[in-house]
Scaffold this active site. Structure first.
Site, PDB file in Angstrom:
ATOM      1  N   HIS A 472       0.834  -1.210   0.000  1.00 33.53           N
ATOM      2  CA  HIS A 472       0.000   0.000   0.000  1.00 33.53           C
ATOM      3  C   HIS A 472       0.865   1.256   0.000  1.00 33.53           C
ATOM      4  CE1 HIS A 472      -3.523   2.526   1.207  1.00 33.53           C
ATOM      5  NE2 HIS A 472      -2.568   3.235   1.788  1.00 33.53           N
ATOM      6  N   GLU A 473       1.782   1.333   0.931  1.00 28.50           N
ATOM      7  CA  GLU A 473       2.615   2.537   1.022  1.00 28.50           C
ATOM      8  C   GLU A 473       3.502   2.696  -0.202  1.00 28.50           C
ATOM      9  OE1 GLU A 473       2.050   4.824   3.071  1.00 28.50           O
ATOM     10  OE2 GLU A 473       0.666   3.673   4.334  1.00 28.50           O
TER      11      GLU A 473
END
Length: 683
Positions: A472-473
């Site tokens: 995600h990051e």
């Protein structure tokens, strides 16, 4: 005269303008900010004192050229304050907060500057501007107006005072939360109390204790969200209860770290500021310049999703209670600290999967190199080479050079994986250097996570949730790396808040994508791939426990809205009472499914940039789920698909209206059906 001895006041000579962190000491920051403020004020003055009529070049472009030193100093400092906030750095941050707010207002509310921007905006149709330039004029005019540049002098004076107070209070909220999170880390005397954890997890807890001078004991530090990943594994119910109790009490005890009066004052001042700017509430003020448009639009979506989510969570609770009644010698009513543990038992019984047992297949370095980086290479052609010669702000942070398929430079990627007491909780991406053709800069971006550091010689084995967080990051990082714009105003992730989570959520799709998973999910000792039967069962669990997951998220999103829909006439004396009433209002007041963030540790909205905007995750997920369907329909992990997504969405940064960019990519507006299916909310 520039102080040549201060490394922050000189352009970095390191590759990509990476700050020379080895040469920077805390005493450099405040003088650097003072010099940067002075220089920026002079630059603005030169714009407003031009005698000729405003043009794009002498006003808008000149404004974009200004503030480069301040951007450089601020990016460097705020990277450190979030990831390595020593007491010395915290003290500087407290002193700086009102100064930064005052300076930002001095620029944004400058009447002469606003007049010049207005003049350019009024003649927009007569100017020969390209699409990015035209949108830049529109955004500067909109943002200055929205910020209060059209107010009279008395109102501007009050607005500036409010902004300074809010800046200081947000800083206080974050400091209190960091201090109390460290203070409430749970200490265990015996490994027996932590039965269920792996040897690596136990060694990480022992190391955390040793770092605090508690040799022979074990310390479990707390993540930002309610609860803890270890609750799914710990067999001792009292240990689970202690961790959950500590988590939920953060910054809500009557001591020096109590955030209840802090957040109440933040809410009051935000409501006053919104009224001053002509809005009924802070939520109305925020959403007016987002894709949502109004709090009513946000409320419609949250209420539409809350009822089926709560219904599904109740059904999940009944299933958990049944397994407790069947398996425990002395059955008890399921409580919040039991949820994760018995959910894993249900998952194992129903799908023959114990997610905690999968960690040997998720060794961190392999996940990074053969999963996260591999997927990016397959999609976009980019490659990553670690630069051991480049030093970031902390020894744990690693620096990678990113190159395009043709060998050209893209930028630098910094990964700071491990938790420490000086790092705030959660996970995030931020720029250290922003890309801009105008300034001739390429991007440097950092990802921060909070993975427990294992003992010496132990491998870092990630949970599936931690793998998800890393992907995600990294999606945010790709957004920051791939945006190629002329003007710094549009660089990287400088998009509407309720759009910014979209690229990061899309990147999560590759976690279980066959080619990617097969490449990284290998046992760290034997190299054996994850059993295909387990993989299929993992995919079959995509809607499993989604009632709980969606409910806890929606509860937090609604709390954020409830606080920020208050007007100036309403005050809150009891934070817990207010929370209970708000959650009851939307039907998410189940004590077994607590909100993902309670108010006193809701850093996203009281010390971060998500005030009245935490709904953004589910709002963006509509686009994300629809995009995942597009990739599946068009062949998945291919360069052609990646190049289309990169050029039409990631690559434009904030230089295009985000929904226009989405339509350009998808060929139509997003549909909500894929999201409802993903979360098991179909009727």
């Amino acid at each position: 005269m520039t102080d040549v001895s201060n490394p922050l006041l000189q352009p970095s000579t390191l590759p990509y303008g990476l700050p020379d962190f080895a040469a920077i000491t805390p005493e450099h920051y405040l003088p650097a900010f003072e010099a940067a403020f002075d220089e920026h004020r002079r630059e603005i003055s030169r714009i407003t004192m031009v005698r000729s009529m405003p043009t794009f070049e002498n006003t808008i472009e000149a404004l974009e050229r200004s503030g480069e030193l301040l951007d450089r100093v601020a990016h460097t400092f705020y990277t450190v304050t979030s990831a390595d906030a020593t007491p010395e750095i915290q003290a500087i941050d407290e002193q700086l907060a009102p100064l930064m707010a005052a300076h930002q207002d001095a620029v944004t509310l400058d009447g002469a500057l606003y007049w010049r921007v207005q003049q350019v905006h009024a003649r927009l149709d007569d100017l020969e501007l390209d699409d990015e330039q035209r949108y830049l004029v529109e955004r500067h005019h909109r943002e200055m107006t929205h910020a209060g540049a059209a107010l009279d002098d008395d109102a501007k004076s009050r607005l500036t005072a409010l902004n300074q107070q809010l800046s200081t209070l947000s800083n206080t909220f974050e400091r209190n939360l960091l201090n109390d999170t460290n203070d409430l880390a749970v200490v265990f005397d015996s490994s027996d109390e932590l039965a269920g954890l792996s040897s690596g997890e136990l060694s990480a807890a022992a190391r955390a204790a040793a770092d605090r001078g508690l040799d022979g004991r074990f310390v479990i530090s707390l993540p930002l969200f309610t609860g803890h990943p270890y609750l799914a594994q710990l067999r001792d119910r009292e240990s689970r209860r202690r961790i959950m109790a500590a988590s939920r009490s953060r910054a809500s005890r009557p001591d020096a770290n109590d955030n209840r009066p802090v957040l109440a004052e933040i809410v009051r001042l935000r409501a006053e500021r919104a009224a001053l700017l002509g809005y009924a509430s802070h939520a109305a003020y925020v959403t007016a310049d987002e894709t949502a448009g109004t709090p009513a639009a946000v409320e419609r979506m949250l209420r539409e999703l809350a009822a089926p989510s709560a219904r599904n969570a109740r059904a999940e609770r009944e299933t958990l209670q049944a397994i407790i009644d069947e398996t425990e010698a002395a059955p008890f009513a399921v409580e919040a600290h039991d949820w994760a543990f018995y959910t894993e038992k249900v998952r194992t019984a129903r799908y023959a999967i114990d997610t905690s047992a999968l960690r040997p297949w998720f060794e961190a370095e392999r996940v990074l190199q053969e999963g996260v980086f591999f997927a990016a290479t397959q999609l976009y052609g980019v490659t990553f080479a670690e630069r051991h010669d480049l030093q970031a702000y902390h020894p744990s942070a690693r620096v990678f050079e990113v190159s395009d398929a043709d060998g050209s430079a893209v930028g630098l990627y910094v990964l700071d994986l491990y938790t420490r007491d000086s790092k705030r909780g959660g996970a995030w991406m931020n720029p250290i250097v922003s890309q801009s053709r105008l300034r001739g800069t390429l991007p440097v971006v950092v990802n921060n996570l909070n993975v427990p550091l294992p003992g010496e010689g132990e491998p870092t084995l990630l949970t599936l949730d931690e793998v998800t967080t890393l992907f995600h990051e990294f999606g945010h990082a790709l957004h920051g790396l791939f945006a190629v714009v002329t003007y710094p105003h549009f660089s990287g992730t400088n998009v509407f808040r309720d759009f910014v989570e979209f690229p990061s959520q899309v990147n999560e799709m590759w976690i279980l994508w066959p080619e990617v998973l097969d490449n990284y999910a290998r046992h760290y000792e034997t190299g054996e791939p994850l059993d295909p039967a387990i993989v299929e069962r993992l995919r079959a669990t995509e809607t499993f426990d989604q009632g709980h997951a969606t409910s806890e998220y929606l509860a937090a999103a609604w709390l954020d809205q409830a606080w920020h829909r208050l007007d100036t006439k309403t005050s809150v004396d009891d934070v817990a009472e207010f929370e209970a009433a708000a959650l009851a209002d939307i039907g998410l007041d189940d004590p077994v499914v607590p909100t993902r963030y309670s108010s006193t540790y809701f850093a996203h909205v009281f010390s971060g940039g998500y005030s009245a905007g935490y709904y953004s995750y589910i709002w963006s997920e509509v686009l994300d789920a629809d995009t995942v369907d597009w990739f599946r329909e068009n062949g998945g992990l291919t360069r052609e698909n990646g190049d289309r997504f990169r050029s039409r969405l990631l690559g434009v940064g904030g230089s295009t209206d985000p929904l226009d960019a989405y339509r350009d990519f998808r060929g139509r507006d997003a549909e909500i059906a894929p999201l409802l299916k993903r979360r098991g909310l179909e009727t």
